[in-house]
Design an enzyme around this catalytic site. Structure first.
Site, PDB file in Angstrom:
ATOM      1  N   HIS A 319       1.029  -1.133  -0.306  1.00  0.00           N
ATOM      2  CA  HIS A 319      -0.403   0.163   0.013  1.00  0.00           C
ATOM      3  C   HIS A 319       0.706   1.276   0.126  1.00  0.00           C
ATOM      4  O   HIS A 319       2.126   1.241  -0.171  1.00  0.00           O
ATOM      5  CB  HIS A 319      -0.716   0.043   1.694  1.00  0.00           C
ATOM      6  CG  HIS A 319      -0.262  -0.010   2.262  1.00  0.00           C
ATOM      7  ND1 HIS A 319       0.266   1.327   3.473  1.00  0.00           N
ATOM      8  CD2 HIS A 319      -0.258  -0.113   3.630  1.00  0.00           C
ATOM      9  CE1 HIS A 319       0.376   1.356   4.022  1.00  0.00           C
ATOM     10  NE2 HIS A 319       0.838   0.486   4.994  1.00  0.00           N
ATOM     11  N   CYS A 320       0.463   2.515  -0.875  1.00  0.00           N
ATOM     12  CA  CYS A 320       1.148   3.935  -0.440  1.00  0.00           C
ATOM     13  C   CYS A 320      -0.074   4.822   0.423  1.00  0.00           C
ATOM     14  O   CYS A 320      -1.384   3.937   1.470  1.00  0.00           O
ATOM     15  CB  CYS A 320       1.394   4.460  -1.879  1.00  0.00           C
ATOM     16  SG  CYS A 320      -0.399   4.270  -3.226  1.00  0.00           S
ATOM     17  N   GLU A 321      -0.515   6.315   0.035  1.00  0.00           N
ATOM     18  CA  GLU A 321      -0.910   6.611   0.459  1.00  0.00           C
ATOM     19  C   GLU A 321      -2.876   6.086   0.737  1.00  0.00           C
ATOM     20  O   GLU A 321      -3.288   6.282   1.026  1.00  0.00           O
ATOM     21  CB  GLU A 321      -1.176   8.131   0.634  1.00  0.00           C
ATOM     22  CG  GLU A 321      -1.863   9.584   1.042  1.00  0.00           C
ATOM     23  CD  GLU A 321      -1.302  10.528   0.832  1.00  0.00           C
ATOM     24  OE1 GLU A 321      -1.537  11.593   1.429  1.00  0.00           O
ATOM     25  OE2 GLU A 321      -0.210  11.060   0.174  1.00  0.00           O
TER      26      GLU A 321
END
Length: 554
Positions: A319-321
């Site tokens: 995941h990222c933001e």
């Protein structure tokens, strides 16, 4: 005449002899129109033959007589005299009934000779057929010089292959003794080089990349067997990885949903370092570059000292933001590298199941802040990190332009001496150097220092010895300012603007200078005093053109 051609064995012999003549010579005796055209061949005088030719003819006649395919009455008739014209005329009427039997006998005779030498090529067979035809013609026409020459020529040609065969046998003997010709030596060297290159290629390709050689196991996907609910993003056509919700992530972490199907579960946070430090999911790993990703999940697996005895794969959650760009991009790069390494074990992979956390860290922080540590959220575009964000995004864009293929990533992923092994150490050293470089306190450049001819005691400027006059005339020189190393070029250029008179009386049209007492100077501002405008020296003009100044005074 009738007694000659009916009811005797001589009649049968004559018929067979004439049939051999027609087949071998391909003469047009079968056609009645050409009978008298070929009669002249019977009246030609016998040519002179040498004893050698006669011996050869006798040997061939004996060989032909001993053939098992010929009967006794035929051999007797061959030694007899040549037939006359009447016999030939009567023979033409009986040829049609006996053509088939004669063709069979002749073909069997030629077949027996070809079986004795089965290794001859097509050219030798044609020479053998011509030799047999010439043999029959010489038996029928022993006095023809043309036929004897063709027969001797065919014999000379037929002897050449035997000489070649003897030379070939001698070559074979030489090869057995170890004397190989140069052509075969070159071909053998080429073959050995090709085989050596193939062996080296297979060994080089199999040794670093074969997972079984280093104790690494690859697996097949088992996501469909688990109870993990997943879905795909229909809005993004380039996203090929399944996605899970924050609720599913909570169940995986707290309820151990994947314990029976996976050896472990690892969460990869692809945000930048300042975002990860501000707040992240518990037990997650911060990896935001491709080099770090290859080092952590490819090089460590391939070149680890301890053998991997895991019987189950590892589940990866990336995941990222918002899980819209950075997370899927790094997940795609990891899958591409994994496919290159395990190309010989398709469809097995080191990490067959990769999941994308839908909504990213923001969705987890909004719904389950208890899963975050610390319980904070720092965005990528936060005001206090704009400079770092711009720098990190430039690096990420440059890395995204590179595509991992088999040609450009083969040795990079498989080589144990890859510089990415020391990525973290170099990264930490670079960050410490950057922090130390920016640790100094910013100080503005020093102010201008002006030398004055006469300055009152209350002035803060440097003053020379006072002469008793209240009025003073400051001397502005570039030479004195250039001696000070702290002054910048902009300050030097500022002095050119002082050449123009910055003080004059707007009341007087002639531009008389104002007169200010010495007490007014102590207020803090510089006031240039002079009775006449020409009395004020121009520093730039005086320093550059001192001769002009003296002329003006005169």
């Amino acid at each position: 005449m009738n007694n000659i051609f009916h009811g005797t064995e001589d009649e049968c012999a004559n018929e067979d002899v004439l049939s051999f003549q027609k087949i071998s010579l391909k003469s047009p005796f079968g056609k009645k129109k050409n009978i008298f055209r070929n009669v002249q061949t019977f009246f030609k005088s016998k040519s002179k033959h040498s004893n050698v030719d006669d011996d050869l003819i006798n040997k061939e006649n004996l060989a032909f007589d001993k053939s098992p395919l010929l009967t006794n009455h035929r051999s007797k008739e061959i030694d007899g005299p040549s037939p006359n014209i009447k016999q030939l005329g009567h023979r033409d009427e009986l040829d049609e009934n006996e053509n088939e039997n004669d063709d069979i006998v002749l073909s069997m005779h030629f077949a027996s000779q070809t079986l004795q030498s089965p290794t001859r090529n097509s050219s030798r067979r044609s020479l053998t057929n011509n030799r047999d035809n010439d043999l029959l013609s010489r038996i029928k026409y022993p006095g023809s010089p043309q036929r004897s020459s063709s027969f001797s020529r065919s014999r000379s040609l037929s002897r050449k292959p035997s000489m070649n065969s003897s030379s070939n046998s001698s070559r074979r003997v030489q090869r057995q003794d170890g004397k190989i010709p140069r052509s075969s030596r070159k071909s053998s060297q080429k073959f050995s080089n090709i085989t050596q290159n193939t062996l080296n290629f297979t060994s080089a390709s199999s040794s670093p990349l074969a997972p079984n050689s280093v104790g690494v196991k690859c697996f097949e996907s088992c996501l469909a067997k688990t109870q993990i609910p997943y879905y795909y993003d229909d809005r993004n056509s380039n996203d090929f990885f399944p996605r899970i919700s924050p609720e599913t992530l909570k169940n995986i972490l707290q309820n151990n949903m994947c314990e029976s199907f996976y050896n472990s579960c690892r969460i990869i946070d692809c945000r930048f370092e300042y975002e990860y430090t501000g707040g992240h999911i518990i037990n997650s790993v911060n990896i935001h570059s491709r080099d770090e990703l290859e080092y952590e999940f490819i090089h460590k697996v391939l070149h680890s000292d301890t053998s991997n005895n895991n019987t189950l794969p590892t589940l990866l959650i990336i995941h990222c933001e918002f899980s819209s760009h950075r997370g899927p991009s790094l997940a795609s790069h990891l899958r591409n590298c994994d496919r290159i390494i395990n190309q010989d074990h398709y469809p097995k992979l080191f990490y067959p199941d990769i999941l994308i956390l839908d909504g990213g860290y923001k969705a987890v922080f909004d719904n389950f802040p208890e899963l975050c540590y610390p319980r904070q959220y720092v965005g990528m575009n936060s005001q206090e990190n704009l400079l770092n964000c711009e720098q990190e995004m430039d690096k990420f864009r440059r890395e995204s332009k590179r595509f991992a293929t088999k040609n450009n990533s083969f040795r990079k992923l498989a080589s144990p001496s890859n510089p990415n092994f020391f990525y973290r150490d170099s990264h930490q050293s670079s960050t410490t150097m950057a922090s130390s470089a920016l640790s100094f306190r910013f100080e503005p450049p020093p102010k201008l220092s002006l030398n004055h001819r006469r300055v009152s005691s209350g002035s803060s400027l440097n003053s020379s010895e006072s002469t008793g006059d209240e009025n003073f005339f400051p001397i502005l020189s570039k030479s004195s300012m250039s001696s000070n190393s702290n002054l910048s070029t902009s300050h030097m250029l500022l002095m050119d603007g002082l050449d123009t008179p910055s003080y004059f009386s707007f009341e007087d049209e002639r531009g008389n200078h104002q007169q200010v007492s010495g007490d007014e100077e102590q207020d803090g501002d510089f006031t240039f005093v002079g009775s006449d405008r020409e009395d004020l020296p121009r520093p730039a003009r005086r320093s550059l053109f001192p001769s002009l100044e003296t002329e003006d005074k005169k």
